[in-house]
Write a protein that holds these residues in place. Sequence first.
Motif, short mmCIF file in Angstrom:
data_model
loop_
_atom_site.label_atom_id
_atom_site.label_comp_id
_atom_site.label_asym_id
_atom_site.label_seq_id
_atom_site.Cartn_x
_atom_site.Cartn_y
_atom_site.Cartn_z
N ASN A 59 -10.74 -2.80 2.16
CA ASN A 59 -10.83 -3.56 0.93
C ASN A 59 -11.96 -3.00 0.11
O ASN A 59 -11.69 -3.01 -1.28
CB ASN A 59 -10.84 -5.05 1.08
CG ASN A 59 -9.97 -5.66 1.50
OD1 ASN A 59 -8.47 -5.29 1.41
ND2 ASN A 59 -9.94 -6.79 2.10
N GLY B 220 -8.40 4.03 2.02
CA GLY B 220 -8.06 2.55 2.05
C GLY B 220 -6.83 2.36 2.94
O GLY B 220 -6.89 1.45 3.87
N PHE C 282 -10.75 -0.06 -1.66
CA PHE C 282 -9.80 -0.24 -2.72
C PHE C 282 -10.48 -0.83 -3.87
O PHE C 282 -9.99 -0.79 -5.18
CB PHE C 282 -8.38 -1.05 -2.33
CG PHE C 282 -7.45 -0.47 -1.73
CD1 PHE C 282 -6.83 0.57 -2.06
CD2 PHE C 282 -7.09 -0.96 -0.33
CE1 PHE C 282 -5.95 1.40 -1.37
CE2 PHE C 282 -6.47 -0.15 0.45
CZ PHE C 282 -5.72 0.86 -0.09
N LEU D 145 0.80 -1.11 0.26
CA LEU D 145 0.03 0.05 0.01
C LEU D 145 0.98 1.12 -0.01
O LEU D 145 1.97 1.08 0.39
CB LEU D 145 -0.84 0.20 1.23
CG LEU D 145 -1.90 -1.18 1.48
CD1 LEU D 145 -2.80 -0.94 2.59
CD2 LEU D 145 -2.85 -1.38 0.21
N ASN E 212 -7.75 6.40 -2.22
CA ASN E 212 -6.62 5.45 -1.85
C ASN E 212 -6.53 5.52 -0.28
O ASN E 212 -5.90 4.83 0.36
CB ASN E 212 -5.56 5.91 -2.86
CG ASN E 212 -4.08 5.26 -2.47
OD1 ASN E 212 -4.13 4.07 -2.87
ND2 ASN E 212 -3.39 5.93 -1.64
#
Length: 203
Positions: free
Chosen positions: A184, A171, A187, A92, A168
């Motif tokens: 999740n 997440g 994303f 990530l 983003n």
Amino acid sequence: MTSISAIIEKNNQTIAFFNANDYLNAIESSTLALSSLQEEAKTNPPENGEESNIDDSHPESGINRLDQCVLLSAAISEHRTAIHHDTNNSDLFIYDHGISIPPSTKVDIQTLSAIVIFNTALAYHLAAESQDAPTSTESLHKAKRLYHLAYHVDTSSRSLLFQFAVINNLGVVERKLGNTAVSNQFFDYLAYLVENSKDHQVL
């Protein structure tokens, strides 16, 4: 100097602190900009149908006003190590380009609000990376609330690049807080947006 100009100047000071990896001062600067913005909104609320003060110099590109600021800021900060990888989740990354506004640019209150709120969220998010618990957890929760707020401020134009950055980072924050299922979902939604934006020239 007008109040809007002062807010823009304070916002851009926040970007300078980002570039110096000085996230505590970035929090202070962005929080002051956010407070000033709230006062401005109370004093001079936008009228219905008020037009934006930003020129769309390239409307054929499909890139709206807010995304123009996102692109410009990313280009300016290219010299930075722009991507922070989450220390516990190496797959990530944090989108860490703060969004600046050229001093001579006139912005509408919605665009300015989205930018200032995003930068405040990012300041807390990046500060959390170097903080110990429980301070880091508190900073992450503040970043989470502000990212959500920034996302919902951008209601009329739905700026794709701005959405990508916010979703983003949400997440990443949720994953850091241990909310894997929620992370999740963000994303998955990000992947959906990317897939459905391939016809847009922003990608």
